[in-house]
Scaffold this active site. Structure first.
Site, PDB file in Angstrom:
ATOM      1  N   HIS A 246       0.792  -1.222   0.000  1.00 19.81           N
ATOM      2  CA  HIS A 246       0.000   0.000   0.000  1.00 19.81           C
ATOM      3  C   HIS A 246       0.827   1.275   0.000  1.00 19.81           C
ATOM      4  O   HIS A 246       0.257   2.359   0.098  1.00 19.81           O
ATOM      5  CB  HIS A 246      -0.915   0.031   1.229  1.00 19.81           C
ATOM      6  CG  HIS A 246      -2.141  -0.813   1.089  1.00 19.81           C
ATOM      7  ND1 HIS A 246      -3.276  -0.400   0.428  1.00 19.81           N
ATOM      8  CD2 HIS A 246      -2.417  -2.068   1.529  1.00 19.81           C
ATOM      9  CE1 HIS A 246      -4.197  -1.345   0.468  1.00 19.81           C
ATOM     10  NE2 HIS A 246      -3.696  -2.373   1.133  1.00 19.81           N
TER      11      HIS A 246
ATOM     12  N   LYS B 261     -14.472   8.528  -3.623  1.00 23.12           N
ATOM     13  CA  LYS B 261     -15.754   8.830  -2.978  1.00 23.12           C
ATOM     14  C   LYS B 261     -16.258  10.209  -3.407  1.00 23.12           C
ATOM     15  O   LYS B 261     -17.453  10.391  -3.680  1.00 23.12           O
ATOM     16  CB  LYS B 261     -15.590   8.767  -1.458  1.00 23.12           C
ATOM     17  CG  LYS B 261     -15.193   7.404  -0.932  1.00 23.12           C
ATOM     18  CD  LYS B 261     -14.632   7.492   0.478  1.00 23.12           C
ATOM     19  CE  LYS B 261     -13.935   6.202   0.869  1.00 23.12           C
ATOM     20  NZ  LYS B 261     -13.098   6.325   2.068  1.00 23.12           N
TER      21      LYS B 261
ATOM     22  N   THR C  53      -8.463   6.817  -1.683  1.00 20.90           N
ATOM     23  CA  THR C  53      -9.850   6.374  -1.846  1.00 20.90           C
ATOM     24  C   THR C  53     -10.833   7.523  -1.599  1.00 20.90           C
ATOM     25  O   THR C  53     -11.937   7.494  -2.129  1.00 20.90           O
ATOM     26  CB  THR C  53     -10.188   5.198  -0.914  1.00 20.90           C
ATOM     27  OG1 THR C  53      -9.813   5.518   0.436  1.00 20.90           O
ATOM     28  CG2 THR C  53      -9.476   3.933  -1.361  1.00 20.90           C
TER      29      THR C  53
ATOM     30  N   LYS D 251       1.094  14.580   1.517  1.00 18.03           N
ATOM     31  CA  LYS D 251      -0.287  14.844   1.116  1.00 18.03           C
ATOM     32  C   LYS D 251      -0.535  16.337   0.915  1.00 18.03           C
ATOM     33  O   LYS D 251      -1.526  16.744   0.333  1.00 18.03           O
ATOM     34  CB  LYS D 251      -1.255  14.256   2.144  1.00 18.03           C
ATOM     35  CG  LYS D 251      -1.203  12.716   2.185  1.00 18.03           C
ATOM     36  CD  LYS D 251      -2.162  12.146   3.206  1.00 18.03           C
ATOM     37  CE  LYS D 251      -2.060  10.633   3.285  1.00 18.03           C
ATOM     38  NZ  LYS D 251      -2.658   9.948   2.131  1.00 18.03           N
TER      39      LYS D 251
ATOM     40  N   LYS E 200      -7.987  13.982   4.806  1.00 19.46           N
ATOM     41  CA  LYS E 200      -7.092  12.835   4.806  1.00 19.46           C
ATOM     42  C   LYS E 200      -6.073  13.013   5.932  1.00 19.46           C
ATOM     43  O   LYS E 200      -5.960  14.099   6.519  1.00 19.46           O
ATOM     44  CB  LYS E 200      -6.392  12.661   3.459  1.00 19.46           C
ATOM     45  CG  LYS E 200      -5.698  13.907   2.945  1.00 19.46           C
ATOM     46  CD  LYS E 200      -5.181  13.703   1.525  1.00 19.46           C
ATOM     47  CE  LYS E 200      -6.295  13.725   0.500  1.00 19.46           C
ATOM     48  NZ  LYS E 200      -6.400  12.520  -0.296  1.00 19.46           N
ATOM     49  N   ARG E 201      -5.358  11.948   6.219  1.00 18.53           N
ATOM     50  CA  ARG E 201      -4.314  11.988   7.234  1.00 18.53           C
ATOM     51  C   ARG E 201      -3.348  13.146   6.953  1.00 18.53           C
ATOM     52  O   ARG E 201      -3.005  13.407   5.804  1.00 18.53           O
ATOM     53  CB  ARG E 201      -3.568  10.643   7.213  1.00 18.53           C
ATOM     54  CG  ARG E 201      -2.422  10.501   8.161  1.00 18.53           C
ATOM     55  CD  ARG E 201      -1.995   9.028   8.229  1.00 18.53           C
ATOM     56  NE  ARG E 201      -1.721   8.469   6.910  1.00 18.53           N
ATOM     57  CZ  ARG E 201      -0.518   8.438   6.351  1.00 18.53           C
ATOM     58  NH1 ARG E 201       0.530   8.960   6.979  1.00 18.53           N
ATOM     59  NH2 ARG E 201      -0.335   7.889   5.164  1.00 18.53           N
TER      60      ARG E 201
END
Length: 845
Positions: free
Chosen positions: A382, A685, A681, A579, A573-574
């Protein structure tokens, strides 16, 4: 007692096209009503479970009564699912994951059981507040981020597709943590999600597993310490949760292991007054599954994580081997009956543990044991981040699992002999492939072990799989090229569209029918309808409805007021540097500067939503959260921009929060440094719910743009090749010196404009962006990001064109159903087929 899902006044009520008689056939139920009578399911649970008068019972107790009534409805079908598997003896999938981010279960189970009409009638009869009841259920603290949420989506898809499957995880007493914000800073408090009884879980104390370690534990100076050479035994106690497939045809099981100790303690120590020391083994055992992700910043935290991972593997393999042996006397049939999927590197100890079982318990020879192990196990990678590719000290194996270390060393000896035969003289390759990393502290490379010990290694997006093969584990991919494949992630449309966004779901069903619920590729039928003005207006109406509902919820729960007519711009998100929440914040600072310089600037009203948790030991991520909150406060306090810009950091991000925010979002930020996001993900969504993506060419966003058309995305920034190719010469100071808006934004931040009462608090941001070279290339992509943002605002001004793009995004999201992903796993890796559950021998009660 049998259970029938009907009410006294609902004999003709239908759920979809099905009335109670069809539900009776489906669930094998009997003559007890759901609600509306003194002996109905809800009423009995309400009174007898609480032993209280109905007038004194609160919302939490009413939630538990409804949930247990729903569980009563599904229980007989759940039993029959397992009986079907036992009788048919099919290939079964066993999905091992340290995380299952399942969220809340009541609404999801009601949706998948097609009980919406029955629960609505029950709620109406009892004059209950349905939304208040839903809020009584905590999000299950069994996961943290995308890894765990993917696992939950996969379980939903396997049950919906009637695939014989079982999830295995740990029953953490506390989730990762509950996040709250104080003075802009993240604060962590325990997430005691099991403080109240969980109405969904079923304890199975008669199916416990003994887990043996080569050490025991004692308490010295208040600290739990290992005692080497003194073996001990942990007890794995299984707790089962139902996994309801859509339509209720299959009810699979998520089995979670809690750690315990044998029913004794050192009575002599206790009698002599050492009350705590006498209970050391019990404390050690029960602490094992106390917390999801113990702080691995310390050696003790890492050690606990090591034992957690082995505990999961040992319990799960013992359980699945027991199931296999119940119907298969021949060990050689194991790969045909059990497909074990390792969700990332965490369960990699399944390789030496399965070898130990086959060698020491089954007394097979090495070659046969190794062949069966490789054919039974499969591994999903992952991440490309080095810190996520676990490496455990050899010393820990020696201390706790010496037999497993022997097996790993023998695997490695045979592996390296094969490498030397195939690549003679290439000792550099031998060292890179080796399962043992040499150095001041020898470590076992768990990702290498997972690849070597399995027949399949897959990435989770096309670019991720390519980078995995060509960069991260290049030597192993060249050694075993046939084992590598891609399986792009997906999400379940039942939870993330049908349940979370009823207005858009109804709009879609009105246009193309209901088949999309179990075949998301049907959404492509929307594409030829994109110029239908009525459909465009219906899409806009559904989005407005979702935004108003979110605004109402936000006001009710936090007191915050936002304008539903503004653009809802979302990054959830985290919190991590790659990110790039910081890049998003820099964009907002530039927009703020533009308004400060020209209050008459034509700029649509914007509301920027951030949400996500930072790891407790990740200080820079916490500084980024602090900056976002200070930025929000400064903008909120500036009357010149009020009503034009608003920034909100929503604390304690969870599945439940996402279910509310994602349907309301207009814009999805997927802005990771190219080459660092495995898949993502939340991007899927948001796309599925009609948000338009502004993002980099990274992870699954690349494939999403291919499906919907790049012209319907706002892509920007460096590619993964460009990021890699510029590492040697990239200089963030160039952007500071040559891009006026970049320089102005940074100068404003570093002048303490956003931290007037805390001078210097954001110096770590200066260090990250300038002094230390901007490793994740925020400044390299900022100008391009702003240009994409301008294109986005231009399109938003034309509501019909915006709705056309939104429809095309929804139409292109069909590929990103977890049903499609699971179908690929089932066909290419597991070689498993669906097994419909038989109703021929419903269990009697």
């Amino acid at each position: 007692m049998k259970a029938q899902t009907q009410t006294s006044s609902a004999s003709s009520t239908a759920t979809g096209s099905e009335g109670p008689s069809k539900l009776h056939d489906r669930y094998g139920c009997g003559p007890v009503q759901f609600t509306g009578a003194y002996n109905a399911l809800y009423e009995r649970h309400l009174v007898f479970d609480n032993v209280m008068e109905g007038t004194t019972i609160g919302a939490r107790e009413r939630f538990e009564a409804i949930a247990r009534s729903v569980r009563d409805v599904l229980s007989q079908r759940w039993i029959n699912t397992e009986k079907t598997y036992e009788r048919a003896n099919p290939t079964r999938v066993y999905y091992l994951s340290m995380e299952f981010l399942i969220g809340r279960s009541l609404a999801n189970n009601v949706t998948n059981l097609l009980l919406d009409d029955f629960t609505k009638e029950a709620v109406g009869q009892e004059k209950l507040d349905w939304f208040e009841l839903l809020e009584q259920e905590p999000d299950a603290g069994l996961g943290n981020g995308g890894l765990g949420r993917l696992a939950a989506c996969f379980l939903d898809s396997m049950a919906t597709m009637q695939i014989p499957a079982m999830g295995y995880g740990l029953r953490y007493e506390y989730g990762i943590f509950k996040q709250f914000i104080q003075d802009g800073w993240q604060q962590e408090v325990p997430d005691n999600w099991l403080r109240r009884p969980d109405p969904w879980e079923v304890a199975r104390p008669y199916e416990t597993v003994d887990v043996k370690l080569n050490c025991s534990f004692e308490i010295r100076g208040g600290t739990l310490r290992a005692v080497v050479g003194k073996p001990s035994t942990l007890i794995g106690v299984p707790f089962d949760r139902p996994v309801v497939g859509y339509g209720g045809k299959t009810i699979n099981t998520l089995r979670l292991w809690a750690a315990g100790a044998h029913d004794y303690f050192n009575f002599q120590e206790f009698s002599s007054g050492d009350f705590v020391g006498a209970l050391a083994e019990t404390l050690e055992a029960e602490s094992l599954t106390r917390v999801l992700y113990p702080d691995d910043h310390t050696t003790m935290g890492q050690g606990l994580r090591f034992v957690q991972e082995y505990f999961l593997v040992a319990c799960s393999l013992a359980d699945l081997v027991r199931r296999f042996r119940a119907g298969n006397p021949d060990w050689s049939a194991l790969p045909q009956k059990a497909a074990i999927q390792l969700n990332d590197t965490h369960p990699t100890m399944a390789v030496p543990e399965l070898m130990r079982i086959l060698l020491d318990d089954a007394h097979l020879g090495w070659d046969m044991a190794w062949d069966l192990t490789q054919k039974t196990l499969a591994y999903t990678n992952h991440t490309l981040l080095p810190e996520a590719l676990e490496k455990w000290p050899v010393q820990w194996f020696q201390m706790m699992l010496p037999r497993h270390l022997e097996i790993i060393f023998e695997i490695n000896r045979r592996l390296l002999d094969g490498v030397r035969r195939r690549f003679p003289g290439d000792e550099g390759r031998v060292q890179r492939i080796s399962l043992v990393e040499e150095g001041t502290e020898r470590k076992i490379r768990m990702a290498n072990l997972a690849i070597v010990g399995s027949h399949s290694t897959n990435g989770v997006a096309a670019i991720h799989s390519q980078l995995l093969r060509t960069m991260t584990v290049k030597d192993l991919a060249e050694m075993f090229p046939e084992r590598f494949s891609n399986k792009t992630n997906g999400v379940t449309p039942r939870r993330w569209l049908l349940m979370s966004n009823p207005a858009l779901s109804q709009t879609i069903s009105d246009a193309i029918g209901d088949a999309w619920r179990t075949d998301l590729s049907q959404l492509k039928k929307l594409k030829p309808m994109v110029d239908d003005q009525a459909l465009c207006q219906a899409f806009l109406k559904a989005k407005r409805q979702a935004k108003v509902q979110f605004v109402d919820w936000l006001k009710r729960t936090t007191g915050e007021t936002v304008d539903p007519a503004s653009i809802f711009d979302c990054q959830i998100k985290r919190i991590h540097e790659y990110k790039r929440q910081l890049l998003n914040a820099l964009r907002i600072v530039v927009l703020y500067n533009r308004l400060r310089e020209n209050l008459n600037l034509d700029m649509p009203a914007r509301t920027f939503f951030f949400s996500g948790k930072a790891a407790p030991a990740y200080q820079l991520a916490k500084v980024i959260i602090k900056f976002i909150n200070n930025l929000a406060g400064t903008i909120a306090g500036d009357p010149a921009v009020r009503g034009r810009l608003k920034v909100l950091f929503l604390p304690d991000y969870s599945v439940s929060l996402a279910e509310r925010l994602i349907p309301a979002s207009d814009v999805s930020n997927q802005i990771s440094t190219a080459g660092y996001e495995a898949s993502g993900t939340s991007n899927m969504k948001l796309m599925m719910n009609g948000a338009l993506t502004i993002g980099t060419r990274d992870g699954a966003t690349i494939e999403m743009a291919e499906e919907a058309g790049e012209e319907n995305f706002f892509l920007f920034g460096l590619t993964a090749d460009q990021v890699g190719g510029s590492r040697g010469w990239y200089n963030p100071h160039w952007h500071y010196d040559n891009e006026p808006e970049t320089r102005a934004a940074l100068d404003l931040i570093f002048s303490d404009y956003f931290s007037r009462n805390e001078p210097g608090v954001f110096n770590p941001l200066r260090d990250a962006l300038l002094t230390h070279g901007d490793y994740y290339m925020h400044l390299a992509d900022l100008k391009s990001y702003l240009e994409a943002d301008e294109r986005l605002c231009t399109l938003y001004a034309d509501s019909i064109e915006w709705s056309r793009n939104a429809i095309l995004n929804v139409a292109g999201s069909g590929k990103f159903s977890s049903d499609r992903t699971i179908a690929e796993y089932a066909s290419d890796i597991w070689h498993v087929e669906s097994r419909p559950v038989s109703l021929s021998d419903n269990p009697k009660s």
